[in-house]
Scaffold this active site. Structure first.
Site, PDB file in Angstrom:
ATOM      1  N   HIS A  62       0.804  -1.218   0.000  1.00 18.42           N
ATOM      2  CA  HIS A  62       0.000   0.000   0.000  1.00 18.42           C
ATOM      3  C   HIS A  62       0.840   1.273   0.000  1.00 18.42           C
ATOM      4  CE1 HIS A  62      -2.944  -2.671   2.445  1.00 18.42           C
ATOM      5  NE2 HIS A  62      -3.170  -2.813   1.158  1.00 18.42           N
ATOM      6  N   LYS A  72       5.860   6.313   7.080  1.00 19.81           N
ATOM      7  CA  LYS A  72       5.369   5.489   8.180  1.00 19.81           C
ATOM      8  C   LYS A  72       6.529   5.021   9.055  1.00 19.81           C
ATOM      9  CE  LYS A  72       1.596   3.607   5.412  1.00 19.81           C
ATOM     10  NZ  LYS A  72       1.071   2.416   4.740  1.00 19.81           N
ATOM     11  N   TYR A 132       1.509   1.517  13.560  1.00 22.76           N
ATOM     12  CA  TYR A 132       2.272   2.422  12.708  1.00 22.76           C
ATOM     13  C   TYR A 132       1.831   3.858  12.873  1.00 22.76           C
ATOM     14  CZ  TYR A 132      -1.425   0.903   9.384  1.00 22.76           C
ATOM     15  OH  TYR A 132      -2.602   0.546   8.782  1.00 22.76           O
ATOM     16  N   ASP A 170      -6.697  -6.115  -1.930  1.00 27.10           N
ATOM     17  CA  ASP A 170      -5.279  -6.374  -2.198  1.00 27.10           C
ATOM     18  C   ASP A 170      -5.062  -7.342  -3.357  1.00 27.10           C
ATOM     19  OD1 ASP A 170      -4.560  -4.586  -0.262  1.00 27.10           O
ATOM     20  OD2 ASP A 170      -3.918  -6.084   1.208  1.00 27.10           O
TER      21      ASP A 170
END
Length: 185
Positions: A62, A72, A132, A170
């Site tokens: 992603h 991130k 995250y 996904d």
């Protein structure tokens, strides 16, 4: 904190100093000043996320398209995951290359993924809790991804693909060769 540079410019593995005694352990999971010194620039995290998954779950690869791109800082607080960053910056000498690192509750490692990289992970333990920090807010209209099972990426996910658990979303991401990246090097 030990900073471990990777083959991908800007992608870092961070190993905190752990203080153990008879009561357990202690470490700083985030210190803004130390983090900025480690990455060499200011990163203003604005959102924290957490996911729980079972063995075989694969999430990714992603990213958020500009102007909603995200850097991130990720870690696994329970269990074990294989975490991966893929360079998707047009013109980069490492375009399409990846770095993989095991993150676990035992090693306490963190992985910094700057903007311009796709990110994903596979759960290697019976369960995993993954956290995250993001430097930009989630924007559903900016969602992007490349196929987590793209054979040309040559990522060893340490999970047999026939056992992988993927979201429907996904499974629809394009292969890297069919992907027009919104990021420039």
């Amino acid at each position: 904190m030990e900073v471990i540079k990777t083959e991908l410019d800007g992608v870092l593995i961070l190993q905190p100093r752990i203080f153990n005694d008879s009561r357990g352990y202690f470490f700083e999971s985030y210190n803004k000043r130390a983090f900025h010194e480690a990455v060499g620039r200011n990163v203003d995290f604005v959102q924290d996320n957490e996911s729980a998954s079972t063995r075989g779950v694969m999430r990714g690869l992603h990213f958020q398209r500009p102007p909603h791109a995200q850097a991130k800082l990720v870690r696994c607080v329970r269990g074990r995951v294989l975490d991966v960053a893929v360079d998707i910056r047009k013109g980069s000498p490492t375009y399409g290359c990846h770095v993989a690192v095991e993150l676990s509750e035992e090693n306490h490692r963190q992985f910094f993924i700057p903007r311009g990289f796709a990110h994903g992970f596979a759960v290697l333990s019976d369960e995993a809790v993954f956290q995250y920090k993001c430097d930009n807010y989630y924007a559903p209209e900016a969602d992007g991804g490349i196929s987590i099972v793209d054979p040309e990426l040559q990522i060893d996910w340490q999970i047999p693909l026939e056992e992988a658990i993927l979201s429907e979303k996904d499974t629809r991401h394009p292969l890297l060769r069919d992907f027009d990246s919104p990021f420039e090097y």
